[in-house]
Design a protein around this motif. Sequence first.
Motif, PDB file in Angstrom:
ATOM      1  N   ALA A  54      15.558  22.115  45.263  1.00 18.65           N
ATOM      2  CA  ALA A  54      16.015  22.254  46.642  1.00 18.65           C
ATOM      3  C   ALA A  54      17.537  22.161  46.724  1.00 18.65           C
ATOM      4  N   TRP A  55      18.116  21.253  45.950  1.00 21.82           N
ATOM      5  CA  TRP A  55      19.570  21.071  45.967  1.00 21.82           C
ATOM      6  C   TRP A  55      20.289  22.306  45.438  1.00 21.82           C
ATOM      7  N   PHE A  56      19.850  22.812  44.297  1.00 18.75           N
ATOM      8  CA  PHE A  56      20.490  23.998  43.728  1.00 18.75           C
ATOM      9  C   PHE A  56      20.377  25.192  44.680  1.00 18.75           C
ATOM     10  N   LYS A  57      19.213  25.379  45.262  1.00 13.81           N
ATOM     11  CA  LYS A  57      19.010  26.500  46.177  1.00 13.81           C
ATOM     12  C   LYS A  57      19.950  26.408  47.369  1.00 13.81           C
ATOM     13  N   GLU A  58      20.085  25.222  47.930  1.00 10.35           N
ATOM     14  CA  GLU A  58      20.955  25.029  49.082  1.00 10.35           C
ATOM     15  C   GLU A  58      22.418  25.248  48.710  1.00 10.35           C
ATOM     16  N   GLN A  59      22.807  24.784  47.525  1.00 12.11           N
ATOM     17  CA  GLN A  59      24.205  24.934  47.112  1.00 12.11           C
ATOM     18  C   GLN A  59      24.566  26.392  46.858  1.00 12.11           C
ATOM     19  N   VAL A  60      23.671  27.142  46.236  1.00  7.25           N
ATOM     20  CA  VAL A  60      23.928  28.563  46.006  1.00  7.25           C
ATOM     21  C   VAL A  60      24.070  29.289  47.338  1.00  7.25           C
ATOM     22  N   LYS A  61      23.216  28.958  48.292  1.00  2.91           N
ATOM     23  CA  LYS A  61      23.299  29.566  49.619  1.00  2.91           C
ATOM     24  C   LYS A  61      24.653  29.255  50.265  1.00  2.91           C
ATOM     25  N   GLU A  62      25.077  27.994  50.193  1.00 11.60           N
ATOM     26  CA  GLU A  62      26.345  27.597  50.805  1.00 11.60           C
ATOM     27  C   GLU A  62      27.523  28.277  50.114  1.00 11.60           C
ATOM     28  N   PHE A  63      27.480  28.352  48.773  1.00 14.28           N
ATOM     29  CA  PHE A  63      28.571  29.008  48.045  1.00 14.28           C
ATOM     30  C   PHE A  63      28.697  30.467  48.474  1.00 14.28           C
ATOM     31  N   ASN A  64      27.572  31.146  48.519  1.00 12.88           N
ATOM     32  CA  ASN A  64      27.599  32.564  48.878  1.00 12.88           C
ATOM     33  C   ASN A  64      28.132  32.787  50.292  1.00 12.88           C
ATOM     34  N   GLU A  65      27.818  31.880  51.191  1.00 12.45           N
ATOM     35  CA  GLU A  65      28.269  32.027  52.576  1.00 12.45           C
ATOM     36  C   GLU A  65      29.777  31.837  52.706  1.00 12.45           C
ATOM     37  N   GLN A  66      30.355  30.998  51.851  1.00  6.30           N
ATOM     38  CA  GLN A  66      31.783  30.733  51.975  1.00  6.30           C
ATOM     39  C   GLN A  66      32.657  31.565  51.040  1.00  6.30           C
ATOM     40  N   SER A  67      32.059  32.246  50.089  1.00  3.24           N
ATOM     41  CA  SER A  67      32.840  33.004  49.107  1.00  3.24           C
ATOM     42  C   SER A  67      33.102  34.430  49.594  1.00  3.24           C
ATOM     43  N   ASP A  68      34.353  34.852  49.492  1.00  5.19           N
ATOM     44  CA  ASP A  68      34.732  36.208  49.880  1.00  5.19           C
ATOM     45  C   ASP A  68      34.563  37.217  48.752  1.00  5.19           C
ATOM     46  N   ASP A  69      34.433  36.722  47.517  1.00  2.84           N
ATOM     47  CA  ASP A  69      34.503  37.667  46.405  1.00  2.84           C
ATOM     48  C   ASP A  69      33.438  37.501  45.334  1.00  2.84           C
ATOM     49  N   VAL A  70      32.577  36.483  45.459  1.00  8.67           N
ATOM     50  CA  VAL A  70      31.545  36.257  44.444  1.00  8.67           C
ATOM     51  C   VAL A  70      30.201  36.033  45.139  1.00  8.67           C
ATOM     52  N   GLN A  71      29.168  36.626  44.579  1.00  3.53           N
ATOM     53  CA  GLN A  71      27.801  36.442  45.082  1.00  3.53           C
ATOM     54  C   GLN A  71      26.935  35.966  43.922  1.00  3.53           C
ATOM     55  N   VAL A  72      26.329  34.799  44.063  1.00  4.91           N
ATOM     56  CA  VAL A  72      25.496  34.223  43.002  1.00  4.91           C
ATOM     57  C   VAL A  72      24.030  34.504  43.282  1.00  4.91           C
ATOM     58  N   GLU A  73      23.331  34.977  42.267  1.00  3.53           N
ATOM     59  CA  GLU A  73      21.888  35.172  42.349  1.00  3.53           C
ATOM     60  C   GLU A  73      21.212  34.120  41.473  1.00  3.53           C
ATOM     61  N   LEU A  74      20.361  33.304  42.072  1.00  4.88           N
ATOM     62  CA  LEU A  74      19.713  32.190  41.379  1.00  4.88           C
ATOM     63  C   LEU A  74      18.321  32.576  40.910  1.00  4.88           C
ATOM     64  N   LEU A  75      18.053  32.300  39.643  1.00  4.48           N
ATOM     65  CA  LEU A  75      16.709  32.466  39.097  1.00  4.48           C
ATOM     66  C   LEU A  75      16.282  31.148  38.476  1.00  4.48           C
ATOM     67  N   VAL A  76      15.168  30.595  38.944  1.00  2.00           N
ATOM     68  CA  VAL A  76      14.625  29.359  38.395  1.00  2.00           C
ATOM     69  C   VAL A  76      13.605  29.718  37.323  1.00  2.00           C
ATOM     70  N   VAL A  77      13.803  29.189  36.118  1.00  2.00           N
ATOM     71  CA  VAL A  77      12.949  29.523  34.979  1.00  2.00           C
ATOM     72  C   VAL A  77      12.197  28.271  34.529  1.00  2.00           C
ATOM     73  N   PRO A  78      10.859  28.314  34.470  1.00  2.00           N
ATOM     74  CA  PRO A  78      10.103  27.148  33.996  1.00  2.00           C
ATOM     75  C   PRO A  78      10.526  26.730  32.596  1.00  2.00           C
ATOM     76  N   ALA A  79      10.498  25.423  32.354  1.00  3.34           N
ATOM     77  CA  ALA A  79      10.976  24.895  31.069  1.00  3.34           C
ATOM     78  C   ALA A  79      10.192  25.444  29.892  1.00  3.34           C
ATOM     79  N   ASP A  80       8.876  25.667  30.085  1.00  5.16           N
ATOM     80  CA  ASP A  80       8.056  26.094  28.952  1.00  5.16           C
ATOM     81  C   ASP A  80       8.264  27.559  28.572  1.00  5.16           C
ATOM     82  N   THR A  81       8.958  28.315  29.405  1.00  2.85           N
ATOM     83  CA  THR A  81       9.259  29.706  29.056  1.00  2.85           C
ATOM     84  C   THR A  81      10.758  29.953  28.899  1.00  2.85           C
ATOM     85  N   TRP A  82      11.548  28.887  29.054  1.00  2.76           N
ATOM     86  CA  TRP A  82      13.009  29.037  29.047  1.00  2.76           C
ATOM     87  C   TRP A  82      13.524  29.669  27.761  1.00  2.76           C
ATOM     88  N   ASP A  83      13.194  29.076  26.626  1.00  6.99           N
ATOM     89  CA  ASP A  83      13.726  29.566  25.357  1.00  6.99           C
ATOM     90  C   ASP A  83      13.354  31.024  25.110  1.00  6.99           C
TER      91      ASP A  83
END
Length: 443
Positions: A54-83
């Motif tokens: 929840a924290w990461f999702k909210e922070q990415v949303k806030e960053f994107n709203e305040q940034s004039d030149d960068v847009q972050v796309e968040l992908l959450v990957v389960p630990a068992d498939t990460w590697d």
Amino acid sequence: MHKRNSRLMLAAVATAAAGTLLAGCAGGGGAPTTEDGKTKVIFWQQQFEDYQQAWFKEQVKEFNEQSDDVQVELLVVPADTWDQKLKAAQAAGKAPDVKTTNYGNIKPMQANGQLADLTEFMDESAFDDIAENIQPFVTVDDGVYGYPLLVEPSTVLFYRTDLFEAAGIDAPPASWDELIEDARALTSGDVLGMNIAQTAPDLGWSSWGLQYNVAGDLPLRGDWSEASADDPAYEDLALLYQTLYQEKLMPQEATYPYADCSFFGEGKVAMSACGSWALGQLSQNPDWAQVWENTNVAPFPSHNGDPTLPTSTLGGWTLTVDSKSKAQEGAAEFVEWLLADDTERLVEFFTATGFSKYPARTSVTEAVAATEEAGASPFLATITEQIVPFAKAEPAYPWDVSLAFATGIEKAMRGGDIPAAMAEAQAAIDDIIEKQKLAGAGG
């Protein structure tokens, strides 16, 4: 505005002027852009607890709203498939620009040329704020290859104040001799004195801090040319495990892994070694309310009673920028905004953890300590002042080395001859050094 922001603004304008046909792709070999000309940064985050998501999702949303030149796309990957997913993406040339990376992977990945040096993109003051004992975790020579979010001490001593009082013990043990003495006094009826790791896979990582404690180093040192598992100091460590197990002061079967504090929560042991994360596990289980009301924490005791010697390693997570990313500046801008800028953003995060995880920045540690919630926490000061400052980094060498050493510890714990078990560990690590060509790779 930082210089990098000015450069990014110019880059965005230039990209937009080049035409909308370039939007969303790496036009002219540059960074991918969104339809409105912003630099696109792909962020992969390994899945953690719900509050972290929840924290990461909210922070990415806030960053994107305040940034004039960068847009972050968040992908959450389960630990068992990460590697698997990460390796596939890297092989296809589609690695994420930013990703969560644990401390143990920083130096091996840097050596393989996979990580960007963040000092080329971020303000110097950001690195000065990293705690002194944590800076080496992310630093190679003069470069910094990951910016830390948090640390988690791998070894904290949890103990039952009510059972201590009933046994006439007025303070937690300070040395291994006292630990064994207390475990004997606390073992009564269905309650055992102590719980600690007892299988090689758990011993392999949970004992790193204790290896440092008793020998001042790990069993693979220097440039990794030869093993040091036969250092006589490690025999004292093996004896600690052997005594606790052979005298049946601890559970005889590993019903739960080391990272799970259920033996303690269920009231089956009076003391338990576990990581700081167990605070969350213990406090959130309503069936363990009585145990939780009588729980206190202390540093795991030192072999000789010296409280300044390490007994824990610090695991935890950083954000890293891929060395092949075409959006390195934008990625670093996001990392700095999220982890190296506003302390209140991180105070919110650490409060949400229930103070089971701890800041890597000095200013954030101070800000967290000043909050009303921290003042009500009976454990925060103990862990931040008595454990974290003396903890060591996890080793950068291959896991096989840790497992080989731990196999010797487990053999000794279960009654094997201690010098012989350490000699076997020595031979096994030397074999790993030869087969994996580790000599000269350390240091």
